[in-house]
Structures are given as C-alpha cells and as structure tokens.
Design an enzyme around this catalytic site. Sequence first.
Site, PDB file in Angstrom:
ATOM      1  N   SER A   1      -7.828   5.375   0.439  1.00 17.90           N
ATOM      2  CA  SER A   1      -7.721   3.858  -0.397  1.00 17.90           C
ATOM      3  C   SER A   1      -9.227   3.319  -0.342  1.00 17.90           C
ATOM      4  O   SER A   1      -9.684   3.793   0.750  1.00 17.90           O
ATOM      5  CB  SER A   1      -6.978   2.786  -0.273  1.00 17.90           C
ATOM      6  OG  SER A   1      -5.791   3.441  -0.064  1.00 17.90           O
TER       7      SER A   1
ATOM      8  N   GLN B   1      -6.181  -1.468  -7.144  1.00 16.29           N
ATOM      9  CA  GLN B   1      -6.900  -0.558  -5.591  1.00 16.29           C
ATOM     10  C   GLN B   1      -7.350   0.252  -6.258  1.00 16.29           C
ATOM     11  O   GLN B   1      -6.284   0.959  -7.279  1.00 16.29           O
ATOM     12  CB  GLN B   1      -5.575   0.101  -5.000  1.00 16.29           C
ATOM     13  CG  GLN B   1      -6.182   0.709  -3.979  1.00 16.29           C
ATOM     14  CD  GLN B   1      -5.153   1.728  -2.478  1.00 16.29           C
ATOM     15  OE1 GLN B   1      -4.150   2.436  -2.959  1.00 16.29           O
ATOM     16  NE2 GLN B   1      -4.261   0.391  -1.985  1.00 16.29           N
TER      17      GLN B   1
ATOM     18  N   ASP C   1       0.636  -1.376   0.355  1.00 15.68           N
ATOM     19  CA  ASP C   1       0.394  -0.102  -0.529  1.00 15.68           C
ATOM     20  C   ASP C   1       0.928   1.189   0.243  1.00 15.68           C
ATOM     21  O   ASP C   1       0.500   2.181  -0.431  1.00 15.68           O
ATOM     22  CB  ASP C   1      -1.113  -0.206   1.370  1.00 15.68           C
ATOM     23  CG  ASP C   1      -1.966   1.151   1.487  1.00 15.68           C
ATOM     24  OD1 ASP C   1      -2.260   1.419   0.192  1.00 15.68           O
ATOM     25  OD2 ASP C   1      -2.354   1.741   2.385  1.00 15.68           O
TER      26      ASP C   1
END
Length: 317
Positions: free
Chosen positions: A252, A302, A230
Amino acid sequence: MSSPKAPEDGQSGGDPPGDLRSVLVTSVLNLEPLDEDLFRGRHYWIPTTKRLFGGQIIGQALVAAAKSVSEDVQVHSLHCYFVRAGDPKVPVLYQVERTRTGASFSVRSVKAVQHGRPIFICQASFQQTQPSPLQHQFSMPTVPPPEELPDYETLIDQCLRDPNFQKKYRVVLNRIPARNVPIEIRLVNPSSLCQLENMEPKQMFWVRAKGYIGEGDIKMHCCVAAYISDFAFLSTALLPHQCKHSVRFMVSLDHSMWFHAPFRADHWMLYECESPWAGGSRGLVRGQLWRRDGVLAISCAQEGVFRVKPQVTESKL
C-alpha cells in the site's frame, strides 16, 4: 478513549454471553503510553510477506490520535501514507501532534517511527456531532446474509481438496489458516476463491472483528474498522490479471477513510470493493462498508504499487 456508545444496528443474533473480548481491543490496539502524545504499539499478526500489516499501523495510529482529543468529538476522516516498510521485529512508536483544536473540527497528525525513521504518517480529523438537514446515500447491494455463506476456513479447505487447483495456489492457501488474523470473513461469491480465471475488479464480503467488543465507545469501533479496512482491499485490483501475471511485490502507498455513521465493528458489515483503474505499476481501489440495516457506515480508498511477472504455464507435453 471514552465517548458515546456505538448504537445497535439491527443485526440479528445478539452477543453470546461470556464471549471472549476481541484481541483487536485487548492486544492489537492497546497502546502503551510512554509520555504525553507518545505511545508504543506491538504486533499481533505478521503477514507471510514478513512486513507489518498496514491495517495494524492505521488502527494503532488512530488510537493514538483519539487519545489526544476530547470525549465529545468523533473521527470523521483520516488520510495516511506508508513511507517505509515496517520491521516486525521491533515495536512501533507513535508520535502525536495536536495540529489544531477548533470549536467544530480538530486535526491530529501522527507519525509512526521505527529505528529513528518514520515508516508511516497520518492526519485524522475529528468533529463535534452536528445535525444536518442535508442527507443522502446510495443503496446497499442486495446480497445473501453472512449466515448463509461458508466461512473462509471452509472455503480454503474446499480449494485445497480440488485436484484441479494449481500447486502454486495451494501453497498460498495453505498459509492462510496459520495467519491467525483476528477478523472473520464470508465471501459473497464463495466460488471466486478457487477460480483460476481473470475476474472483474470487484468483490464483496461480509467482515467483522473476531470476539466481543460490545457497544463500547464509537472511537474504538472506528479504530477496529481501520484495521479491518486494509485486509484483502488492494487485491481487488489484481482480479482481472491473476491468470496473466503473478505478483512478486504488492504494498500500500496510501489509505483514506471517511466515517459516516456509527456502527459496531464486531457486527457483520458488508465490504463492497472495486478497482476503477490500474496502471503505472499502481492500482486504485475504493470501498464501502455497509451496516446490515443498509446504512453506509464508512467509505475507503487506497492506492498501492505492484511488481508482477508473466504467468508461466507448464507444458502438458
């Protein structure tokens, strides 16, 4: 979370004797068991946004899920949604539901809770190791090895000493060394960090966990990789727009990972990131984590939400 050991990946430069254990294993991903399938996680690094780092939540949720399956299965995918902002002032509770335990595949659902409300939900699927006559993968990009590239701290120092670097960017970079992020990064294109022009929505960097994890078990390396995956991922979608807009808000929305081959998260892996689309105040990014020997270890995807404002250029008159 005992399981088969992660194999060596042919990486040069072995593990230095007496190296410190990675804080990702000893602290960040070391959950406190409270009851069966109930765990408490604490925070190690808080971003400058004062929100919880998404990678920490993903990694801790996968740790919780992995504790509820047998030793002979390995995670092959996970799919997550961030539903509320995390509060860095209180711990996170992880509740695991044993959704299904099958002969080949097992599914676990994990809910991360703060103040009595879910902030994150995740489903992780585990599989018995099975041989497959069907195998293929893309080829790893050809890039300089990490040993030939400057570390992130050196790059930041170079940017800060550049008199042409705008003041607002200097303020952001000044914060980065103090973040105490437990991972190491080497940008494949080091000059891009200080560039002030719009760029193609693609980036590549070498990444690994700080400290020593060892061969250990494969599940733990997957949890560490979930944390790593991430970091700087969503910012790929901003590269074509960084001169026209400044970001007011970026978070996110969801995160998915697919694990293809064993790896060591404390060995260098190449993170290849691209953003094929942005619109509707959202951006999509895709990533691939390659072992040094050219094996594709992990794929990621993502989507995030952006709130931006036009860049204001100061008059020189």
